[in-house]
Scaffold this motif. Structure first.
Motif, mmCIF file in Angstrom:
data_model
loop_
_atom_site.group_PDB
_atom_site.id
_atom_site.type_symbol
_atom_site.label_atom_id
_atom_site.label_comp_id
_atom_site.label_asym_id
_atom_site.label_seq_id
_atom_site.Cartn_x
_atom_site.Cartn_y
_atom_site.Cartn_z
ATOM 1 N N TYR A 507 0.825 -1.210 0.000
ATOM 2 C CA TYR A 507 0.000 0.000 0.000
ATOM 3 C C TYR A 507 0.860 1.262 0.000
ATOM 4 C CZ TYR A 507 -3.100 3.680 1.531
ATOM 5 O OH TYR A 507 -3.778 4.859 1.627
ATOM 6 N N VAL A 508 1.888 1.275 0.841
ATOM 7 C CA VAL A 508 2.760 2.454 0.900
ATOM 8 C C VAL A 508 3.458 2.663 -0.438
ATOM 9 C CG1 VAL A 508 4.811 3.438 1.993
ATOM 10 C CG2 VAL A 508 3.096 2.283 3.389
ATOM 11 N N ARG A 509 3.902 1.582 -1.074
ATOM 12 C CA ARG A 509 4.540 1.707 -2.384
ATOM 13 C C ARG A 509 3.572 2.247 -3.424
ATOM 14 N NH1 ARG A 509 8.587 3.172 -2.976
ATOM 15 N NH2 ARG A 509 9.766 1.490 -2.011
ATOM 16 N N LYS A 510 2.292 1.889 -3.284
ATOM 17 C CA LYS A 510 1.289 2.355 -4.238
ATOM 18 C C LYS A 510 1.032 3.855 -4.098
ATOM 19 C CE LYS A 510 -3.595 1.722 -5.468
ATOM 20 N NZ LYS A 510 -4.847 0.990 -5.140
ATOM 21 N N VAL A 511 0.900 4.318 -2.847
ATOM 22 C CA VAL A 511 0.575 5.740 -2.650
ATOM 23 C C VAL A 511 1.808 6.639 -2.718
ATOM 24 C CG1 VAL A 511 -1.478 5.194 -1.302
ATOM 25 C CG2 VAL A 511 0.689 5.541 -0.121
ATOM 26 N N ARG A 512 3.008 6.084 -2.457
ATOM 27 C CA ARG A 512 4.246 6.856 -2.516
ATOM 28 C C ARG A 512 5.321 6.049 -3.254
ATOM 29 N NH1 ARG A 512 6.246 10.621 0.857
ATOM 30 N NH2 ARG A 512 8.058 10.384 -0.508
ATOM 31 N N PRO A 513 5.308 6.060 -4.576
ATOM 32 C CA PRO A 513 6.295 5.270 -5.327
ATOM 33 C C PRO A 513 7.740 5.664 -5.052
ATOM 34 C CG PRO A 513 4.492 6.019 -6.741
ATOM 35 C CD PRO A 513 4.348 6.744 -5.445
ATOM 36 N N ASP A 514 7.952 6.903 -4.550
ATOM 37 C CA ASP A 514 9.322 7.397 -4.372
ATOM 38 C C ASP A 514 9.857 7.250 -2.956
ATOM 39 O OD1 ASP A 514 8.719 10.905 -3.696
ATOM 40 O OD2 ASP A 514 7.355 9.206 -3.563
ATOM 41 N N ILE A 515 9.037 6.804 -2.005
ATOM 42 C CA ILE A 515 9.502 6.726 -0.620
ATOM 43 C C ILE A 515 10.414 5.512 -0.448
ATOM 44 C CG2 ILE A 515 7.650 5.271 0.313
ATOM 45 C CD1 ILE A 515 7.592 7.123 2.762
ATOM 46 N N HIS A 516 11.380 5.613 0.472
ATOM 47 C CA HIS A 516 12.281 4.492 0.749
ATOM 48 C C HIS A 516 11.680 3.651 1.868
ATOM 49 C CE1 HIS A 516 16.346 2.673 0.359
ATOM 50 N NE2 HIS A 516 16.086 2.269 1.599
ATOM 51 N N ILE A 517 11.454 2.367 1.594
ATOM 52 C CA ILE A 517 10.792 1.479 2.548
ATOM 53 C C ILE A 517 11.798 0.491 3.117
ATOM 54 C CG2 ILE A 517 8.980 -0.243 2.892
ATOM 55 C CD1 ILE A 517 7.466 0.992 0.570
ATOM 56 N N VAL A 518 11.918 0.506 4.452
ATOM 57 C CA VAL A 518 12.725 -0.480 5.168
ATOM 58 C C VAL A 518 11.755 -1.397 5.905
ATOM 59 C CG1 VAL A 518 14.520 -0.856 6.897
ATOM 60 C CG2 VAL A 518 14.584 1.195 5.459
ATOM 61 N N ALA A 519 11.855 -2.698 5.640
ATOM 62 C CA ALA A 519 10.885 -3.635 6.215
ATOM 63 C C ALA A 519 11.585 -4.781 6.922
ATOM 64 C CB ALA A 519 9.966 -4.184 5.123
ATOM 65 N N ARG A 520 10.978 -5.222 8.011
ATOM 66 C CA ARG A 520 11.485 -6.378 8.741
ATOM 67 C C ARG A 520 10.837 -7.643 8.198
ATOM 68 N NH1 ARG A 520 9.737 -7.183 14.905
ATOM 69 N NH2 ARG A 520 7.748 -7.430 13.814
ATOM 70 N N ALA A 521 11.672 -8.653 7.931
ATOM 71 C CA ALA A 521 11.181 -9.936 7.420
ATOM 72 C C ALA A 521 11.321 -11.012 8.485
ATOM 73 C CB ALA A 521 11.956 -10.339 6.171
ATOM 74 N N ARG A 522 10.391 -11.956 8.465
ATOM 75 C CA ARG A 522 10.429 -13.043 9.434
ATOM 76 C C ARG A 522 11.400 -14.138 8.999
ATOM 77 N NH1 ARG A 522 7.326 -14.336 13.640
ATOM 78 N NH2 ARG A 522 5.970 -12.572 13.172
ATOM 79 N N ASP A 523 11.447 -14.439 7.684
ATOM 80 C CA ASP A 523 12.316 -15.489 7.187
ATOM 81 C C ASP A 523 12.595 -15.245 5.709
ATOM 82 O OD1 ASP A 523 9.443 -17.672 7.472
ATOM 83 O OD2 ASP A 523 9.942 -16.252 5.890
ATOM 84 N N ARG A 524 13.238 -16.211 5.053
ATOM 85 C CA ARG A 524 13.582 -16.045 3.644
ATOM 86 C C ARG A 524 12.337 -15.871 2.770
ATOM 87 N NH1 ARG A 524 18.431 -17.777 1.134
ATOM 88 N NH2 ARG A 524 20.129 -18.046 2.627
ATOM 89 N N GLY A 525 11.329 -16.694 3.003
ATOM 90 C CA GLY A 525 10.115 -16.566 2.211
ATOM 91 C C GLY A 525 9.480 -15.194 2.345
ATOM 92 N N HIS A 526 9.515 -14.662 3.554
ATOM 93 C CA HIS A 526 8.956 -13.329 3.764
ATOM 94 C C HIS A 526 9.798 -12.262 3.067
ATOM 95 C CE1 HIS A 526 7.144 -10.269 6.805
ATOM 96 N NE2 HIS A 526 6.471 -10.298 5.673
ATOM 97 N N VAL A 527 11.106 -12.490 2.970
ATOM 98 C CA VAL A 527 11.967 -11.566 2.226
ATOM 99 C C VAL A 527 11.490 -11.443 0.788
ATOM 100 C CG1 VAL A 527 14.281 -11.267 1.259
ATOM 101 C CG2 VAL A 527 14.024 -11.877 3.649
ATOM 102 N N TYR A 528 11.215 -12.576 0.170
ATOM 103 C CA TYR A 528 10.786 -12.552 -1.233
ATOM 104 C C TYR A 528 9.433 -11.854 -1.380
ATOM 105 C CZ TYR A 528 14.362 -16.221 -1.453
ATOM 106 O OH TYR A 528 15.530 -16.935 -1.353
ATOM 107 N N GLU A 529 8.532 -12.081 -0.433
ATOM 108 C CA GLU A 529 7.221 -11.426 -0.493
ATOM 109 C C GLU A 529 7.357 -9.911 -0.373
ATOM 110 O OE1 GLU A 529 5.018 -15.201 1.760
ATOM 111 O OE2 GLU A 529 4.894 -13.169 2.600
ATOM 112 N N LEU A 530 8.183 -9.466 0.568
ATOM 113 C CA LEU A 530 8.382 -8.027 0.755
ATOM 114 C C LEU A 530 9.074 -7.409 -0.451
ATOM 115 C CD1 LEU A 530 9.467 -8.057 4.507
ATOM 116 C CD2 LEU A 530 7.312 -7.202 3.601
ATOM 117 N N TYR A 531 10.003 -8.149 -1.033
ATOM 118 C CA TYR A 531 10.698 -7.667 -2.228
ATOM 119 C C TYR A 531 9.710 -7.479 -3.374
ATOM 120 C CZ TYR A 531 13.903 -7.735 -6.234
ATOM 121 O OH TYR A 531 14.577 -7.436 -7.391
ATOM 122 N N ALA A 532 8.817 -8.461 -3.566
ATOM 123 C CA ALA A 532 7.810 -8.357 -4.620
ATOM 124 C C ALA A 532 6.823 -7.229 -4.343
ATOM 125 C CB ALA A 532 7.067 -9.685 -4.758
ATOM 126 N N ALA A 533 6.570 -6.947 -3.054
ATOM 127 C CA ALA A 533 5.626 -5.881 -2.692
ATOM 128 C C ALA A 533 6.218 -4.489 -2.876
ATOM 129 C CB ALA A 533 5.165 -6.059 -1.249
#
Length: 643
Positions: A507-533
């Motif tokens: 959602y944040v990427r959708k409303v602010r394409p230029d903002i820098h997003i730092v996200a915490r991941a639970r595991d490797r699979g979650h890393v890939y999901e956050l990367y795709a998001a």
């Protein structure tokens, strides 16, 4: 037409005058709407059939509210609530109905009538309670979530109640058709109110089949039809078409539910749950929110305007006494359940005082019971007055709750305001163990932050130590906007819940394409999901601490500090490169152990790691190129999961 415009002018004018005044006095908007209705009803004579007709229209506010609530709950969350729905909610409805049934029987009512009275008065007001909880920022608290669970159970319970009440009829208005179906005599007024029905006269198995079919249509349409329809609307490039589509969805679902004899509010809630994971969720929320607020306000005004003062003043002490008795009895049962479920004192009082009134679905059940001969006209009128008066008292109970809470807590533990009055360069969503360190580091470097968290106790603990935070769900678009999402430079997402974090990133990427997003991941699979998001920097929550623990182990196995640091650094760089390669092979919805290409590549990369660790020269070079300071800035890749 002129009559409708006159009524609209009166109601809207009363709302504009009364609601801001009530809000300024700290009474809340709901009480303002109710008092406005109480005043304009006798003064203008807008009572009786005119108010009832307008109330049926205004009930769409309740329908929209349940739809928007459903959008906040995905099916997984709803399944997690099953214990409270079937346990706390089911026990509340059953126990309250039994106690009130016994009270009615002791007042010389027949056993059939007593059961009907118990069922009708066991329900609470979904509209008033949820609006008050939302307005006061209490819906995300533990008490608020329990209140919502019970209200949802009550809304579901209306369906079997409507099916059961005709069987209690004490007059000849209910008959059995030759095929075994239940038929009832409906007068002209009642027929006009209920309109068409596709289950009237059907046998029991036919009603069941049609009912499940209608629910299936809603689920399938939500899953398969909404996406192409939204694409079709998108090509028109007209903003109002999105609003028209949102209204069409709600109205059409309500019509379908009426046709099969189900609650429109329950049907739209189900549709909202189905669409909770949709990419159109925030669009629907923003389109329907203004209509929901206005129609709910209109509904509250009609409740106040529909209060029959003539009938009330014929026996004021009896009506007032019975209303207070209802609130005390329901409150006692609710308090006992809160103790059994071990709710905290604050949540216990919210649960007790918030649900102790009767509800708007009681109006529907009384009308239905009068038509089927379950209730007499005199008893029906008395119950209508009791329900309306208890709803009028409800905002005062919330004021009593706030007064009670002030005596349950010390002055320094004031609850955080849901009104965000400042913005920051960095917005931090989630302030647990991870988010706290991020927040302290950024503030120590001289940058401003705005912290959002849905855990009230965590926010209060922060305030004790001098760190300001705001209570509220970070996924709410209005809270993000108030926190300054339009101008912030960095968004740190550290919320609990894997799916919640991924949705927030998207959602944040959708409303602010230029903002820098730092996200915490639970595991490797979650890393890939956050990367795709759309996350820029992804931090695995245990990776960096695991590297340090491994380095300490190597040092105690005989390696020097330098050699252990070399091994750690080389593993870190290899893992970083491997994650980027494996991300290209990751497939959503397929577990990693079922992805053959992913497994083959992982094995190949592990072999490469074993070979590279044998080269000390390569390891030394890696250490020399690594800025070994604990804080690593990485601008060379969109995927940075190495910590």
């Amino acid at each position: 037409m002129e009559s409708f415009l006159f009524q609209a002018t009166i109601y809207l004018g009363a709302a504009v005058i009364a609601v801001p005044l009530a809000a300024r006095l700290g009474l809340g908007s709901v009480l303002g709407y109710l008092l406005a209705g109480v005043v304009i009803g006798p003064l203008t004579g807008l009572v009786g059939s005119e108010t009832q007709d307008l109330q049926h229209f205004a009930e769409f506010g309740v329908v929209m509210m349940l739809f928007l609530i459903g959008l906040e709950l995905d099916p997984k969350t709803l399944w997690q609530m099953r214990t409270r729905l079937l346990g706390m909610g089911g026990v509340q409805v059953t126990l309250t109905a039994m106690v009130l049934m016994a009270a009615a029987y002791l007042m010389d009512e027949t056993w059939q009538t007593s059961i009907a009275v118990g069922l009708i008065l066991s329900l609470s007001s979904t509209a008033i309670v949820l609006q008050s909880l939302s307005e006061k920022g209490l819906i995300q608290t533990a008490g608020g979530r329990n209140v919502f669970s019970v209200l949802l159970t009550q809304d579901i319970a209306v369906i079997p109640m409507l099916a059961f009440l005709p069987l209690l009829a004490v007059s000849s208005t209910v008959t059995l058709a030759p095929d075994g179906s239940v038929k009832r005599a409906i007068d002209a007024t009642d027929a006009g109110h209920h309109g068409l029905s596709i289950v009237e006269g059907l046998p029991a198995w036919g009603v069941t089949l049609v009912t499940f079919g209608a629910v299936g249509v809603i689920v399938l349409a939500g899953v398969y039809l909404t996406r192409p329809v939204f694409r079709y609307i998108h090509h028109a490039k007209l903003r109002e078409m999105y609003t028209a589509l949102a209204l069409l969805m709600v109205v059409s679902i309500a019509v379908l539910m009426n046709l099969v004899g189900l609650s429109p509010a329950l049907g739209t809630f189900l549709a909202g749950v189905v669409l909770a994971n949709s990419e159109f969720r925030h669009e629907l929320e923003s389109d329907l929110e203004p209509f929901k607020g206005l129609l709910l306000g209109l509904f509250f005004i009609t409740v106040g305007a529909g209060f029959n003062f003539t009938a009330f003043f014929r026996e004021p002490l009896d009506i007032l006494g019975l209303t207070l008795l209802l609130i005390v009895v329901k409150g006692g049962i609710l308090y006992a359940l809160a103790r059994i479920w071990k709710l905290a004192p604050r949540d216990r009082w919210l649960f007790t005082l918030g649900l102790s009134q009767a509800g708007e679905f009681g109006f529907v059940l009384i009308s239905f019971s009068l038509a089927t001969g379950v209730l007499t006209e005199a008893l029906g009128q008395r119950l209508l007055l009791i329900i309306a008066l208890s709803m009028l008292i409800t905002p005062l109970l919330f004021i009593l709750y706030e007064f009670r809470i002030k005596h349950l807590k010390s002055p320094e533990t004031d609850t955080a305001s849901d009104e965000i009055n400042e913005t920051g360069t960095v917005i931090i969503a989630g302030i647990g163990r991870f988010g706290q360190i991020v927040n302290r580091l950024i503030q120590s470097a001289g940058f401003s932050t705005v912290v959002l968290d849905s855990n009230l106790e965590t926010v209060q603990t922060m305030r004790k130590f001098g760190f300001k935070g705001f209570f509220g769900d970070p996924a709410r678009p209005d809270l993000l906007k108030a926190a300054g999402i339009d101008n912030a430079k960095v968004m740190v997402i550290a919320v609990d819940g894997r799916d919640k974090a991924t949705k927030l990133v998207a959602y944040v990427r959708k409303v602010r394409p230029d903002i820098h997003i730092v996200a915490r991941a639970r595991d490797r699979g979650h890393v890939y999901e956050l990367y795709a998001a759309g996350a820029n920097d992804i931090v695995r929550e245990v990776f960096d601490s695991s590297l340090r623990a491994g380095r300490y182990a190597l040092e105690n196995l005989g390696l020097s500090e330098y050699e252990a640091a070399v091994a750690e650094t080389q593993f870190y760089q290899h893992d970083r490169a491997a994650m980027k390669e494996l991300a290209q092979l990751w497939k959503p919805g397929i577990s990693q152990d079922q992805n053959e290409d992913y497994i083959a590549k992982a094995k190949e990369l592990n072999s490469d790691l074993e070979l590279s660790l044998t080269s000390k020269d390569e390891a030394k070079k890696a250490l020399e190129n690594r800025p070994f300071s604990g804080g690593r800035r990485r601008k060379d890749s969109a995927l940075n999961p190495e910590e």
